[in-house]
Design a protein around this motif. Structure first.
Motif, PDB file in Angstrom:
ATOM      1  N   ASN A  85      11.105 -66.384  24.071  1.00  0.00           N
ATOM      2  CA  ASN A  85      11.135 -65.093  24.443  1.00  0.00           C
ATOM      3  C   ASN A  85      12.357 -64.982  25.391  1.00  0.00           C
ATOM      4  OD1 ASN A  85      11.037 -62.464  25.117  1.00  0.00           O
ATOM      5  ND2 ASN A  85       9.202 -62.343  25.587  1.00  0.00           N
ATOM      6  N   PRO A  86      13.550 -64.355  24.884  1.00  0.00           N
ATOM      7  CA  PRO A  86      14.788 -64.458  25.686  1.00  0.00           C
ATOM      8  C   PRO A  86      14.773 -63.895  26.958  1.00  0.00           C
ATOM      9  CG  PRO A  86      15.271 -64.047  23.424  1.00  0.00           C
ATOM     10  CD  PRO A  86      13.809 -64.016  23.623  1.00  0.00           C
ATOM     11  N   VAL A  87      13.895 -62.752  27.097  1.00  0.00           N
ATOM     12  CA  VAL A  87      13.883 -61.916  28.236  1.00  0.00           C
ATOM     13  C   VAL A  87      12.990 -62.733  29.267  1.00  0.00           C
ATOM     14  CG1 VAL A  87      14.282 -59.863  27.072  1.00  0.00           C
ATOM     15  CG2 VAL A  87      11.923 -60.490  27.513  1.00  0.00           C
ATOM     16  N   GLU A  88      12.272 -63.988  28.968  1.00  0.00           N
ATOM     17  CA  GLU A  88      11.436 -64.468  29.969  1.00  0.00           C
ATOM     18  C   GLU A  88      12.402 -65.597  30.590  1.00  0.00           C
ATOM     19  OE1 GLU A  88       7.816 -65.840  27.983  1.00  0.00           O
ATOM     20  OE2 GLU A  88       7.230 -63.685  27.877  1.00  0.00           O
ATOM     21  N   THR A 116      22.474 -63.679  24.273  1.00  0.00           N
ATOM     22  CA  THR A 116      21.380 -63.553  23.101  1.00  0.00           C
ATOM     23  C   THR A 116      22.071 -62.604  22.060  1.00  0.00           C
ATOM     24  OG1 THR A 116      19.405 -63.582  24.813  1.00  0.00           O
ATOM     25  CG2 THR A 116      19.096 -62.702  22.719  1.00  0.00           C
ATOM     26  N   ASP A 117      22.036 -63.440  20.961  1.00  0.00           N
ATOM     27  CA  ASP A 117      22.660 -62.685  19.705  1.00  0.00           C
ATOM     28  C   ASP A 117      21.508 -62.407  18.943  1.00  0.00           C
ATOM     29  OD1 ASP A 117      25.233 -63.374  20.342  1.00  0.00           O
ATOM     30  OD2 ASP A 117      25.278 -65.373  19.532  1.00  0.00           O
ATOM     31  N   ARG A 118      21.372 -61.109  18.680  1.00  0.00           N
ATOM     32  CA  ARG A 118      20.184 -60.639  17.967  1.00  0.00           C
ATOM     33  C   ARG A 118      20.678 -60.173  16.467  1.00  0.00           C
ATOM     34  NH1 ARG A 118      15.723 -60.215  20.862  1.00  0.00           N
ATOM     35  NH2 ARG A 118      16.028 -59.656  22.968  1.00  0.00           N
ATOM     36  N   SER A 119      20.132 -60.312  15.456  1.00  0.00           N
ATOM     37  CA  SER A 119      20.473 -60.093  14.108  1.00  0.00           C
ATOM     38  C   SER A 119      20.002 -58.607  13.813  1.00  0.00           C
ATOM     39  CB  SER A 119      19.575 -60.986  13.120  1.00  0.00           C
ATOM     40  OG  SER A 119      19.632 -60.611  11.593  1.00  0.00           O
ATOM     41  N   LYS A 120      20.796 -58.165  12.965  1.00  0.00           N
ATOM     42  CA  LYS A 120      20.441 -56.692  12.347  1.00  0.00           C
ATOM     43  C   LYS A 120      18.849 -56.691  11.776  1.00  0.00           C
ATOM     44  CE  LYS A 120      25.601 -55.627  11.912  1.00  0.00           C
ATOM     45  NZ  LYS A 120      26.170 -54.948  10.973  1.00  0.00           N
ATOM     46  N   ASP A 121      18.676 -57.606  11.006  1.00  0.00           N
ATOM     47  CA  ASP A 121      17.582 -57.820  10.471  1.00  0.00           C
ATOM     48  C   ASP A 121      16.397 -58.049  11.645  1.00  0.00           C
ATOM     49  OD1 ASP A 121      15.042 -58.128   8.793  1.00  0.00           O
ATOM     50  OD2 ASP A 121      16.106 -59.720   7.523  1.00  0.00           O
ATOM     51  N   THR A 122      15.282 -57.244  11.636  1.00  0.00           N
ATOM     52  CA  THR A 122      14.290 -57.775  12.698  1.00  0.00           C
ATOM     53  C   THR A 122      13.444 -58.831  12.338  1.00  0.00           C
ATOM     54  OG1 THR A 122      12.844 -56.170  12.024  1.00  0.00           O
ATOM     55  CG2 THR A 122      14.274 -55.307  13.450  1.00  0.00           C
ATOM     56  N   VAL A 127      19.323 -65.812  18.971  1.00  0.00           N
ATOM     57  CA  VAL A 127      19.598 -66.820  19.290  1.00  0.00           C
ATOM     58  C   VAL A 127      19.799 -66.634  20.892  1.00  0.00           C
ATOM     59  CG1 VAL A 127      21.434 -68.612  19.283  1.00  0.00           C
ATOM     60  CG2 VAL A 127      20.654 -67.489  16.978  1.00  0.00           C
ATOM     61  N   ALA A 128      19.297 -67.450  21.644  1.00  0.00           N
ATOM     62  CA  ALA A 128      19.446 -67.521  22.964  1.00  0.00           C
ATOM     63  C   ALA A 128      20.157 -68.648  23.620  1.00  0.00           C
ATOM     64  CB  ALA A 128      18.221 -67.289  23.670  1.00  0.00           C
ATOM     65  N   ALA A 129      21.546 -68.586  24.230  1.00  0.00           N
ATOM     66  CA  ALA A 129      22.221 -69.555  24.611  1.00  0.00           C
ATOM     67  C   ALA A 129      21.809 -69.765  26.343  1.00  0.00           C
ATOM     68  CB  ALA A 129      23.670 -69.313  24.363  1.00  0.00           C
ATOM     69  N   PHE A 130      21.706 -71.043  26.604  1.00  0.00           N
ATOM     70  CA  PHE A 130      21.684 -71.363  27.804  1.00  0.00           C
ATOM     71  C   PHE A 130      22.626 -72.651  28.186  1.00  0.00           C
ATOM     72  CE2 PHE A 130      17.580 -70.179  26.441  1.00  0.00           C
ATOM     73  CZ  PHE A 130      17.001 -69.235  27.602  1.00  0.00           C
ATOM     74  N   VAL A 183      22.861 -74.881  25.055  1.00  0.00           N
ATOM     75  CA  VAL A 183      21.695 -75.103  24.118  1.00  0.00           C
ATOM     76  C   VAL A 183      21.534 -73.613  23.474  1.00  0.00           C
ATOM     77  CG1 VAL A 183      19.263 -75.764  23.771  1.00  0.00           C
ATOM     78  CG2 VAL A 183      20.802 -76.948  25.593  1.00  0.00           C
ATOM     79  N   GLU A 184      21.508 -73.623  22.234  1.00  0.00           N
ATOM     80  CA  GLU A 184      21.166 -72.303  21.598  1.00  0.00           C
ATOM     81  C   GLU A 184      19.755 -72.575  20.904  1.00  0.00           C
ATOM     82  OE1 GLU A 184      24.232 -71.971  18.744  1.00  0.00           O
ATOM     83  OE2 GLU A 184      25.720 -71.106  20.294  1.00  0.00           O
ATOM     84  N   MET A 185      18.827 -71.609  21.602  1.00  0.00           N
ATOM     85  CA  MET A 185      17.520 -71.618  21.162  1.00  0.00           C
ATOM     86  C   MET A 185      17.182 -70.617  20.228  1.00  0.00           C
ATOM     87  SD  MET A 185      15.897 -73.223  24.725  1.00  0.00           S
ATOM     88  CE  MET A 185      14.568 -73.983  24.099  1.00  0.00           C
ATOM     89  N   LEU A 186      16.180 -70.775  19.273  1.00  0.00           N
ATOM     90  CA  LEU A 186      15.796 -69.521  18.524  1.00  0.00           C
ATOM     91  C   LEU A 186      14.791 -68.633  19.294  1.00  0.00           C
ATOM     92  CD1 LEU A 186      15.630 -71.051  14.771  1.00  0.00           C
ATOM     93  CD2 LEU A 186      17.566 -69.496  15.921  1.00  0.00           C
ATOM     94  N   GLY A 187      14.978 -67.475  19.334  1.00  0.00           N
ATOM     95  CA  GLY A 187      14.011 -66.514  20.021  1.00  0.00           C
ATOM     96  C   GLY A 187      13.472 -65.661  19.232  1.00  0.00           C
ATOM     97  N   LYS A 188      12.432 -64.857  19.962  1.00  0.00           N
ATOM     98  CA  LYS A 188      11.705 -63.879  18.941  1.00  0.00           C
ATOM     99  C   LYS A 188      12.671 -62.474  18.964  1.00  0.00           C
ATOM    100  CE  LYS A 188       7.364 -65.585  20.531  1.00  0.00           C
ATOM    101  NZ  LYS A 188       6.295 -65.355  21.579  1.00  0.00           N
TER     102      LYS A 188
END
Length: 188
Positions: A85-88, A116-122, A127-130, A183-188
């Motif tokens: 969860n990118p916001v946590e 955090t890159d969010r897709s148009k498709d929910t 993709v959250a980068a750290f 690091v780019e991690m997949l997020g919700k």
């Protein structure tokens, strides 16, 4: 029969002979049309046979569809549990600190959430980068990278820089390295 006799018969029965001529002409036309229709029919039979073979193969392949669907659903559930969860920010930073202790590196510096890159498709994950720095010995850094790569979260390392740490006054340790990575991690 002489040609005169044949000519006399033609003159005696003109309607019958003209109908026989028309019948022969129609028979010829029918035969000519049937040959092209026969080729079309053969082509259609080949097409239908190929479609039938394809459907038979699909039917045979679909016998295990329920089991395969269950496997895909289980994998999708497992994948969804690995999404962060990118916001946590606190729990995400704690993940990197836990890797620090597990790998035995000396220090993980500032595992900051950068973008955090969010897709148009929910339905698609974000993709959250750290960005972070890791310092320690070669073996410990390799252990950290292995633990990061084999962890529960799907990720990729987009920026990777490994340098030898400058020697400080307090230590004579020349084997100390500093790894800086994004690091780019997949997020919700």
């Amino acid at each position: 029969m002489k040609p005169k006799d044949i000519l006399a018969k033609i003159k005696a029965y003109p309607l019958a002979l003209s109908l026989i001529g028309v019948a022969i002409l129609l028979a010829g036309i029918t035969y000519w049309r049937s040959t092209s229709t026969l080729e079309d029919a053969r082509s259609e039979v080949d097409t239908v046979t190929q479609e039938s073979d394809r459907l038979s193969k699909n039917t045979a392949a679909s016998e295990l569809l329920d089991e395969q669907l269950a496997e895909v659903n289980a994998d999708a559930t497992k994948f969804a549990t690995g999404l962060i969860n990118p916001v946590e920010d606190i729990s995400n930073q704690q993940y990197f600190y836990d890797l620090e202790h597990a790998a035995g590196v000396e220090q993980v510096t500032d595992p900051a959430h950068t973008t955090t890159d969010r897709s148009k498709d929910t339905a698609e994950p974000s993709v959250a980068a750290f960005s972070l720095s890791v310092s320690g010995h070669w073996d410990n850094i390799l252990s950290f990278l292995y633990a990061l790569q084999s962890g529960p979260h799907p990720l990729r390392i987009s920026i990777f820089q490994l340098v030898k740490s400058p020697q400080t006054r307090n230590t004579s340790d020349t084997d100390r390295l500093v790894l800086t990575l994004t690091v780019e991690m997949l997020g919700k």
